[in-house]
Design a protein around this motif. Sequence first.
Motif, mmCIF file in Angstrom:
data_model
loop_
_atom_site.group_PDB
_atom_site.id
_atom_site.type_symbol
_atom_site.label_atom_id
_atom_site.label_comp_id
_atom_site.label_asym_id
_atom_site.label_seq_id
_atom_site.Cartn_x
_atom_site.Cartn_y
_atom_site.Cartn_z
ATOM 1 N N UNK A 65 45.382 48.890 65.755
ATOM 2 C CA UNK A 65 44.780 47.716 65.534
ATOM 3 C C UNK A 65 45.655 47.082 64.321
ATOM 4 N N UNK A 66 46.849 47.808 64.097
ATOM 5 C CA UNK A 66 47.785 47.283 63.147
ATOM 6 C C UNK A 66 49.044 46.100 63.654
ATOM 7 N N UNK A 67 49.633 45.509 62.983
ATOM 8 C CA UNK A 67 50.953 44.946 63.338
ATOM 9 C C UNK A 67 51.688 44.933 62.134
ATOM 10 N N UNK A 68 52.848 44.498 62.240
ATOM 11 C CA UNK A 68 53.996 44.391 61.290
ATOM 12 C C UNK A 68 54.857 43.289 61.269
ATOM 13 N N UNK A 69 55.653 43.133 60.165
ATOM 14 C CA UNK A 69 56.495 42.267 60.022
ATOM 15 C C UNK A 69 57.762 42.530 59.411
ATOM 16 N N UNK A 70 58.941 42.382 59.792
ATOM 17 C CA UNK A 70 60.303 42.616 59.247
ATOM 18 C C UNK A 70 60.605 41.528 58.459
ATOM 19 N N UNK A 71 60.718 41.599 56.932
ATOM 20 C CA UNK A 71 61.052 40.516 56.209
ATOM 21 C C UNK A 71 62.434 40.162 56.596
ATOM 22 N N UNK A 72 62.744 38.786 56.291
ATOM 23 C CA UNK A 72 64.141 38.126 56.369
ATOM 24 C C UNK A 72 65.016 38.881 55.099
ATOM 25 N N UNK A 73 66.194 39.153 55.421
ATOM 26 C CA UNK A 73 67.016 39.716 54.499
ATOM 27 C C UNK A 73 67.055 38.907 53.325
ATOM 28 N N UNK A 74 67.029 37.573 53.340
ATOM 29 C CA UNK A 74 67.164 36.751 52.071
ATOM 30 C C UNK A 74 65.748 37.116 51.023
ATOM 31 N N UNK A 75 64.511 37.389 51.683
ATOM 32 C CA UNK A 75 63.411 37.392 50.878
ATOM 33 C C UNK A 75 63.112 38.962 50.300
ATOM 34 N N UNK A 76 63.809 39.960 51.301
ATOM 35 C CA UNK A 76 64.013 41.193 50.572
ATOM 36 C C UNK A 76 65.170 41.451 49.541
ATOM 37 N N UNK A 77 66.126 40.523 49.702
ATOM 38 C CA UNK A 77 67.091 40.710 48.483
ATOM 39 C C UNK A 77 66.765 40.143 47.378
ATOM 40 N N UNK A 78 65.614 39.532 47.168
ATOM 41 C CA UNK A 78 65.068 39.065 45.917
ATOM 42 C C UNK A 78 64.218 40.230 45.285
ATOM 43 N N UNK A 79 63.659 41.254 46.063
ATOM 44 C CA UNK A 79 63.105 42.124 45.217
ATOM 45 C C UNK A 79 63.781 43.280 44.454
ATOM 46 N N UNK A 105 63.919 46.359 44.397
ATOM 47 C CA UNK A 105 64.715 47.599 44.995
ATOM 48 C C UNK A 105 64.722 47.485 46.483
ATOM 49 N N UNK A 106 65.615 48.328 47.136
ATOM 50 C CA UNK A 106 65.655 48.404 48.577
ATOM 51 C C UNK A 106 64.655 49.509 49.214
ATOM 52 N N UNK A 112 64.857 62.090 42.223
ATOM 53 C CA UNK A 112 65.007 63.052 43.271
ATOM 54 C C UNK A 112 66.485 62.852 43.671
ATOM 55 N N UNK A 113 67.233 63.791 43.933
ATOM 56 C CA UNK A 113 68.787 63.446 44.078
ATOM 57 C C UNK A 113 68.858 63.497 45.575
ATOM 58 N N UNK A 114 70.260 63.009 45.874
ATOM 59 C CA UNK A 114 70.560 62.996 47.293
ATOM 60 C C UNK A 114 69.860 62.305 48.237
ATOM 61 N N UNK A 115 68.864 61.218 47.768
ATOM 62 C CA UNK A 115 67.939 60.429 48.451
ATOM 63 C C UNK A 115 68.182 59.188 48.498
ATOM 64 N N UNK A 116 68.209 58.437 49.681
ATOM 65 C CA UNK A 116 68.581 57.097 49.783
ATOM 66 C C UNK A 116 67.336 56.379 50.177
ATOM 67 N N UNK A 117 66.525 55.895 49.048
ATOM 68 C CA UNK A 117 65.299 55.402 49.427
ATOM 69 C C UNK A 117 65.199 54.098 50.406
ATOM 70 N N UNK A 118 66.502 53.557 50.523
ATOM 71 C CA UNK A 118 66.499 52.251 51.560
ATOM 72 C C UNK A 118 66.635 52.789 52.846
ATOM 73 N N UNK A 119 67.259 54.035 53.070
ATOM 74 C CA UNK A 119 67.488 54.506 54.434
ATOM 75 C C UNK A 119 68.758 53.994 54.869
ATOM 76 N N UNK A 120 69.482 53.200 53.982
ATOM 77 C CA UNK A 120 70.735 52.404 54.736
ATOM 78 C C UNK A 120 71.702 53.372 54.993
#
Length: 183
Positions: free
Chosen positions: A25-39, A41-42, A163-171
Amino acid sequence: MTQEDTRSRFSARVLRPEDPGNDNSWAFVVLPKEASAKLPRRGRTTVEGSINGQGFKALLEPDGQKSHWLRVDEKLLKDSGTDIGDVAQFEIMAVGQEPEPEVPSDLVKALDASPEARVTWDATTAIARLDWIHWITSARQAKTRTKRINDACDMLASGKKRVCCFDPSGYYSKAFSAPKAAE
Protein backbone atom coordinates in the motif's frame (compact mmCIF):
# COMPACT_ATOMS: atom_id res chain seq x y z
CA MET A 1 22.25 27.26 7.57
CA THR A 2 18.80 28.20 8.78
CA GLN A 3 15.81 25.91 8.61
CA GLU A 4 14.32 28.18 5.92
CA ASP A 5 17.46 27.65 3.77
CA THR A 6 16.48 23.97 3.46
CA ARG A 7 13.02 24.67 1.98
CA SER A 8 12.32 23.30 -1.50
CA ARG A 9 9.27 23.14 -3.73
CA PHE A 10 9.18 20.64 -6.57
CA SER A 11 7.00 18.34 -8.66
CA ALA A 12 7.69 14.62 -8.73
CA ARG A 13 6.03 11.45 -9.97
CA VAL A 14 4.74 9.13 -7.24
CA LEU A 15 6.07 5.65 -7.94
CA ARG A 16 5.07 2.13 -6.94
CA PRO A 17 7.96 0.02 -5.65
CA GLU A 18 8.74 -3.09 -7.66
CA ASP A 19 9.16 -5.03 -4.41
CA PRO A 20 6.94 -3.53 -1.69
CA GLY A 21 7.60 -6.38 0.74
CA ASN A 22 4.56 -7.48 2.72
CA ASP A 23 2.89 -4.07 2.44
CA ASN A 24 1.60 -3.29 -1.04
CA SER A 25 0.00 0.00 0.00
CA TRP A 26 2.94 2.41 -0.10
CA ALA A 27 4.62 4.47 -2.79
CA PHE A 28 7.77 6.55 -3.02
CA VAL A 29 9.29 9.65 -4.55
CA VAL A 30 12.93 10.34 -5.35
CA LEU A 31 13.76 13.94 -4.52
CA PRO A 32 15.34 16.11 -7.20
CA LYS A 33 19.05 16.53 -6.50
CA GLU A 34 18.57 20.31 -6.07
CA ALA A 35 16.05 19.76 -3.24
CA SER A 36 18.20 17.16 -1.55
CA ALA A 37 21.30 19.37 -1.79
CA LYS A 38 19.60 21.99 0.39
CA LEU A 39 19.20 19.51 3.26
CA PRO A 40 21.78 19.45 6.07
CA ARG A 41 23.04 15.93 5.37
CA ARG A 42 23.12 13.23 2.69
CA GLY A 43 22.20 10.48 5.17
CA ARG A 44 18.85 9.94 6.84
CA THR A 45 17.22 13.25 7.68
CA THR A 46 13.81 14.27 8.96
CA VAL A 47 11.69 16.79 7.09
CA GLU A 48 8.37 18.52 7.45
CA GLY A 49 6.51 19.02 4.25
CA SER A 50 3.42 18.70 2.16
CA ILE A 51 2.24 16.71 -0.80
CA ASN A 52 -0.48 18.49 -2.78
CA GLY A 53 -0.99 20.71 0.28
CA GLN A 54 -1.36 17.82 2.78
CA GLY A 55 1.19 18.15 5.58
CA PHE A 56 3.49 15.36 6.78
CA LYS A 57 6.65 14.74 8.78
CA ALA A 58 8.93 11.98 7.53
CA LEU A 59 12.39 10.49 7.67
CA LEU A 60 14.02 10.67 4.24
CA GLU A 61 16.32 7.83 3.25
CA PRO A 62 19.53 8.25 1.23
CA ASP A 63 19.38 6.99 -2.35
CA GLY A 64 23.12 6.37 -2.74
CA GLN A 65 23.26 9.02 -5.48
CA LYS A 66 23.70 12.06 -3.19
CA SER A 67 19.96 12.52 -2.98
CA HIS A 68 17.09 11.16 -0.90
CA TRP A 69 13.86 9.28 -1.35
CA LEU A 70 10.57 9.59 0.53
CA ARG A 71 8.29 6.71 1.45
CA VAL A 72 4.64 7.77 1.06
CA ASP A 73 2.23 5.61 3.04
CA GLU A 74 -1.34 4.78 2.05
CA LYS A 75 -2.90 7.30 4.46
CA LEU A 76 -0.82 10.19 3.10
CA LEU A 77 -1.62 9.15 -0.47
CA LYS A 78 -5.34 9.15 0.35
CA ASP A 79 -5.29 12.35 2.42
CA SER A 80 -3.40 14.23 -0.30
CA GLY A 81 -5.65 12.92 -3.09
CA THR A 82 -2.62 11.42 -4.80
CA ASP A 83 -2.51 8.20 -6.79
CA ILE A 84 0.51 6.19 -7.84
CA GLY A 85 1.68 7.56 -11.18
CA ASP A 86 0.50 11.12 -10.44
CA VAL A 87 2.89 14.04 -10.60
CA ALA A 88 2.41 15.67 -7.20
CA GLN A 89 3.46 19.01 -5.78
CA PHE A 90 5.87 18.78 -2.84
CA GLU A 91 7.28 21.21 -0.35
CA ILE A 92 9.89 20.05 2.17
CA MET A 93 12.07 21.61 4.83
CA ALA A 94 14.46 20.03 7.33
CA VAL A 95 13.12 19.96 10.88
CA GLY A 96 14.67 22.41 13.31
CA GLN A 97 16.02 19.63 15.50
CA GLU A 98 16.32 15.97 14.55
CA PRO A 99 13.88 13.96 16.70
CA GLU A 100 15.04 11.04 18.81
CA PRO A 101 15.18 7.96 16.60
CA GLU A 102 13.32 4.79 17.50
CA VAL A 103 15.93 2.39 18.86
CA PRO A 104 15.49 -1.24 17.75
CA SER A 105 14.76 -3.61 20.64
CA ASP A 106 17.86 -5.75 20.02
CA LEU A 107 20.07 -2.67 20.29
CA VAL A 108 18.26 -1.52 23.46
CA LYS A 109 18.88 -4.92 25.00
CA ALA A 110 22.58 -4.79 24.12
CA LEU A 111 22.94 -1.23 25.47
CA ASP A 112 21.18 -2.25 28.69
CA ALA A 113 23.72 -5.06 29.08
CA SER A 114 26.67 -2.67 28.66
CA PRO A 115 26.54 0.28 31.09
CA GLU A 116 29.69 1.83 29.56
CA ALA A 117 28.17 1.75 26.08
CA ARG A 118 24.89 3.18 27.43
CA VAL A 119 26.71 6.16 28.99
CA THR A 120 28.33 7.08 25.65
CA TRP A 121 25.08 6.40 23.75
CA ASP A 122 23.20 8.79 26.03
CA ALA A 123 25.93 11.44 25.54
CA THR A 124 25.69 11.41 21.72
CA THR A 125 23.46 13.56 19.54
CA ALA A 126 20.23 12.38 17.93
CA ILE A 127 21.97 12.50 14.53
CA ALA A 128 24.83 10.30 15.78
CA ARG A 129 22.31 7.82 17.24
CA LEU A 130 20.45 7.86 13.92
CA ASP A 131 23.69 6.93 12.12
CA TRP A 132 24.42 4.09 14.59
CA ILE A 133 20.88 2.74 14.08
CA HIS A 134 21.12 3.14 10.30
CA TRP A 135 24.43 1.24 10.24
CA ILE A 136 22.93 -1.60 12.28
CA THR A 137 19.60 -1.83 10.47
CA SER A 138 21.23 -1.66 7.02
CA ALA A 139 22.79 -5.09 7.59
CA ARG A 140 21.26 -7.54 5.14
CA GLN A 141 21.84 -10.66 7.21
CA ALA A 142 20.94 -11.37 10.84
CA LYS A 143 24.51 -12.49 11.50
CA THR A 144 25.88 -9.16 10.25
CA ARG A 145 23.32 -7.22 12.27
CA THR A 146 24.29 -9.09 15.45
CA LYS A 147 27.98 -8.41 14.78
CA ARG A 148 27.29 -4.72 14.20
CA ILE A 149 25.36 -4.47 17.47
CA ASN A 150 28.25 -6.10 19.34
CA ASP A 151 30.79 -3.87 17.56
CA ALA A 152 28.67 -0.80 18.30
CA CYS A 153 28.58 -1.62 22.00
CA ASP A 154 32.36 -2.15 22.01
CA MET A 155 32.99 1.16 20.22
CA LEU A 156 30.54 3.04 22.42
CA ALA A 157 32.00 1.46 25.58
CA SER A 158 35.43 2.74 24.51
CA GLY A 159 34.00 6.27 24.24
CA LYS A 160 33.50 6.46 20.47
CA LYS A 161 30.45 8.66 19.77
CA ARG A 162 30.29 8.23 15.99
CA VAL A 163 30.19 5.04 13.99
CA CYS A 164 33.39 4.71 11.97
CA CYS A 165 33.81 3.51 8.43
CA PHE A 166 30.16 4.14 7.59
CA ASP A 167 28.96 6.32 4.73
CA PRO A 168 25.39 7.26 5.72
CA SER A 169 24.67 8.51 2.18
CA GLY A 170 25.60 5.21 0.54
CA TYR A 171 27.38 7.12 -2.23
CA TYR A 172 30.85 5.73 -1.65
CA SER A 173 29.83 2.28 -0.48
CA LYS A 174 26.68 1.97 -2.60
CA ALA A 175 25.02 0.51 0.49
CA PHE A 176 21.77 2.40 -0.02
CA SER A 177 19.47 3.08 -2.90
CA ALA A 178 15.93 4.15 -3.59
CA PRO A 179 13.48 1.34 -4.29
CA LYS A 180 13.27 0.22 -7.88
CA ALA A 181 10.04 1.44 -9.47
CA ALA A 182 7.53 -1.03 -10.86
CA GLU A 183 6.88 -0.72 -14.54
